[in-house]
Scaffold this active site. Structure first.
Site, PDB file in Angstrom:
ATOM      1  N   LYS A 141       0.851  -1.200   0.000  1.00  0.00           N
ATOM      2  CA  LYS A 141       0.000   0.000   0.000  1.00  0.00           C
ATOM      3  C   LYS A 141       0.881   1.241   0.000  1.00  0.00           C
ATOM      4  O   LYS A 141       2.050   1.225   0.398  1.00  0.00           O
ATOM      5  CB  LYS A 141      -0.932   0.017   1.207  1.00  0.00           C
ATOM      6  N   ASP A 189      -2.263  -1.490   9.783  1.00  0.00           N
ATOM      7  CA  ASP A 189      -2.471  -1.565   8.340  1.00  0.00           C
ATOM      8  C   ASP A 189      -3.090  -2.884   7.897  1.00  0.00           C
ATOM      9  O   ASP A 189      -3.401  -3.058   6.712  1.00  0.00           O
ATOM     10  CB  ASP A 189      -1.143  -1.372   7.602  1.00  0.00           C
TER      11      ASP A 189
END
Length: 287
Positions: A8, A135
């Site tokens: 990401k 995350d």
């Protein structure tokens, strides 16, 4: 079973406060990109969680988020038969601000839910994941999302326009724990324009999005090569360049594939962990 787990980037990262439990309240706009680790999980019939990887840097014990994710899953589901082998194929740079460890943890949760036929929904898996890494929930859902609080509150956003994203990690790592310590000790932090960024994302105003992209960690984390990498990206035609997470990886967004490849080739000669990627809509994909 084998999955690909996507890295990401943070199109925006702001630290908006500190919670009573000591964790930080975050405002993050996240995007999955096509740089993947592979995660394989098999049941072994033996007792214990075993991690293997050809990359010697990968922790093989409870320090690994994948290991923690497996333990958290078994605890949540009340499973005592915990004999599994997890194999991690690393491509996402480590200690890079790209959620490589969290992606691996998300991959493990995704696979275990199927191997053990527990039928947990995405919300439940994200709740488990949030306990082992901020995350991990986004790494499970993927795409383009707003993530707030400690990462477990997720709202999908309109997908960003198709583009090319160059990732470049300088030859250093950044400790996330130390990064937050520096945020806490900073005398003054200039916060991101969160409202304008959400407006830009909602209305697909890419020019405004590029203008408002911000990562507050750039104010406290010293990455000596960051200015040079950003300058190289901008000179090659990047619409925006920003550090991801707590760093040190810098990413540049390009609308032209030729410009992106030119940038990739220039940076790759100097920085081994440089990748040319695209935005993707899923965090986990079955192989």
């Amino acid at each position: 079973m084998i999955v690909k787990a996507a890295a990401k980037i943070n199109l925006m990262l702001d630290v908006v406060g500190k919670l009573p439990n000591g964790y930080h309240s975050l405002f993050m706009i996240m995007q999955s990109v096509s740089c993947y680790d592979t995660v394989r999980v098999d049941r072994t019939g033996e007792n214990g969680i075993k991690i293997i990887s050809s990359d010697e840097r990968v922790p093989k014990d409870e320090k690994n988020i994948a290991y923690k994710a497996a333990e958290a899953f078994f605890d949540y589901a009340g499973i005592s038969d915990r004999g599994i082998e997890i194999e991690i194929g690393k491509k996402i740079p480590m200690a890079a601000g790209l959620a490589g460890g969290s992606a691996d943890g998300a991959g493990v949760l995704y696979i275990l839910n199927r191997l053990y036929k527990t039928g947990l929904d995405e919300f439940s898996l994200c709740s488990i994941g949030e306990k082992v890494g901020a995350d991990v929930p986004f790494s499970l859902t993927g795409g383009t999302s707003l993530c707030v609080d400690t990462g477990g509150v997720i709202a999908p956003l309109p997908a960003i326009s198709d583009c090319f994203i160059v990732l470049c990690k300088p030859d250093m790592g950044v400790s996330t724990v130390n990064a937050y310590k520096q945020i806490d000790e900073a005398q003054r932090i200039r916060h991101a324009d969160r409202t304008a960024m959400l407006y830009a994302m909602k209305n697909r105003d890419t020019a405004l999005m590029y203008e408002k992209m911000n990562n507050v960690f750039e104010q406290v984390i010293e990455v000596p090569k960051r200015p040079y990498i950003k300058q190289t990206m901008k000179r090659c035609g990047a619409k925006a360049a920003l550090m991801s997470g707590s760093g040190p990886t810098v990413f540049g967004i390009f609308t032209s594939e030729d410009e992106a490849r030119l940038c990739f080739n220039k940076l790759k000669m100097q920085f081994g962990e440089t990748y040319l990627t695209r935005p993707v809509k899923r965090g986990i994909e079955e192989v």
